[in-house]
Scaffold this motif. Structure first.
Motif, mmCIF file in Angstrom:
data_model
loop_
_atom_site.group_PDB
_atom_site.id
_atom_site.type_symbol
_atom_site.label_atom_id
_atom_site.label_comp_id
_atom_site.label_asym_id
_atom_site.label_seq_id
_atom_site.Cartn_x
_atom_site.Cartn_y
_atom_site.Cartn_z
ATOM 1 N N LEU A 159 7.033 6.984 4.807
ATOM 2 C CA LEU A 159 5.740 6.307 4.689
ATOM 3 C C LEU A 159 5.800 5.021 5.504
ATOM 4 N N ARG B 85 -4.123 6.301 2.657
ATOM 5 C CA ARG B 85 -3.850 7.737 2.527
ATOM 6 C C ARG B 85 -4.705 8.295 1.397
ATOM 7 N N ASN C 233 3.067 9.038 -6.812
ATOM 8 C CA ASN C 233 3.534 10.409 -6.625
ATOM 9 C C ASN C 233 4.950 10.599 -7.181
ATOM 10 N N ASN D 256 2.759 1.578 -3.374
ATOM 11 C CA ASN D 256 1.877 2.061 -4.437
ATOM 12 C C ASN D 256 1.584 3.558 -4.298
ATOM 13 N N PHE D 257 1.435 4.014 -3.073
ATOM 14 C CA PHE D 257 1.205 5.448 -2.851
ATOM 15 C C PHE D 257 2.414 6.250 -3.317
ATOM 16 N N LYS E 167 -5.726 10.259 -1.866
ATOM 17 C CA LYS E 167 -5.007 10.299 -3.138
ATOM 18 C C LYS E 167 -4.139 11.545 -3.290
ATOM 19 N N ASN F 19 -11.213 7.038 -0.703
ATOM 20 C CA ASN F 19 -9.851 7.429 -0.344
ATOM 21 C C ASN F 19 -9.349 8.484 -1.311
ATOM 22 N N HIS G 133 0.839 -1.206 0.000
ATOM 23 C CA HIS G 133 0.000 0.000 0.000
ATOM 24 C C HIS G 133 0.875 1.257 0.000
ATOM 25 N N SER G 134 1.905 1.265 0.832
ATOM 26 C CA SER G 134 2.786 2.444 0.894
ATOM 27 C C SER G 134 3.636 2.568 -0.369
#
Length: 224
Positions: free
Chosen positions: A104, A111, A42, A37-38, A113, A223, A34-35
């Motif tokens: 992260l 988180r 970005n 991919n976030f 978007k 989200n 998840h982190s």
């Protein structure tokens, strides 16, 4: 000259309270993923993504997802090891000029978007040393002294809507100048508290109940 920002995801293996928690599954995705991919979403802000780990399974996962891995030594991977020691080890290992570090944490996997874009813009515009995400709380807090409850942030009988809000560090996102981390500090004297009151800010996974709550938030709150 272009600013160099890197994301660091500290994901050590092992956890006494919740075994292998950084590899637990949330909505068919590992917490660490998840982190990752976030951070990948970005790329306009983040130049490189590093996972710091002492765990071979986490290392393989990160490499499969196309991000860089720093092997964290065992002396920096214990229950009492600090986050800043892991961040500093990454900076010392890559030996590159870095301006800002975006931290992260895998245990805060949800988180919004646009969170980083909005937070980073405020960080830059305000010329801050660091930034951390916080959330407001109007809980009536107190201490128990000699079996008596002593209010801390309100008066007995006061309505919650009349209370001045306090804020707590929610762990979603941190931005720090690399120079701070080299001095064993994450948050500087000019630190920006970036307010996030989305339900995802209440997700901090340390127990199975936390994981169930994270799944509920993921399924019921956009989200975005």
């Amino acid at each position: 000259m272009k600013v160099k920002n890197i994301a660091i995801i500290p994901a050590r293996g092992g956890s006494k309270r919740l075994p292998n928690k950084n590899m637990l599954i949330l909505s068919d995705v590992h917490l660490t993923t998840h982190s990752i991919n976030f951070a990948k979403a970005n790329r306009d802000i983040i130049s490189d993504i590093y996972v710091s780990t002492n765990d071979e399974n986490i290392k393989s996962l990160a490499l499969d997802l196309g991000v860089k891995v720093i092997d964290r030594p065992e002396e920096l991977s214990g229950d009492f090891s600090t986050t800043v020691s892991a961040l500093k080890h990454v900076l010392e290992t890559i030996n590159e000029t870095v301006d800002n570090v975006i931290l992260l944490q895998p245990t805060n996997p949800l988180r919004q978007k646009e969170l980083l874009k909005e937070a980073y813009a405020k960080y830059v515009d305000g010329n801050f040393d660091s930034l951390m995400t916080v959330s407001s709380s109007k809980r009536k807090l107190g201490k128990i002294v000699n079996e008596n409850f002593i209010p801390f942030n309100y008066k007995m009988g006061q309505r919650s809507q009349d209370m001045e809000p306090l804020y707590f560090e929610n762990g979603l996102l941190y931005i720090s100048k690399a120079d701070l981390i080299f001095n064993d500090v994450i948050l500087g004297s000019k630190n920006c508290p970036f307010i996030v009151n989305h339900p995802c800010a209440l997700v901090d996974i340390d127990t199975n109940e936390d994981l169930k709550y994270a799944q509920f938030v993921l399924e019921n709150y956009p989200n975005e």
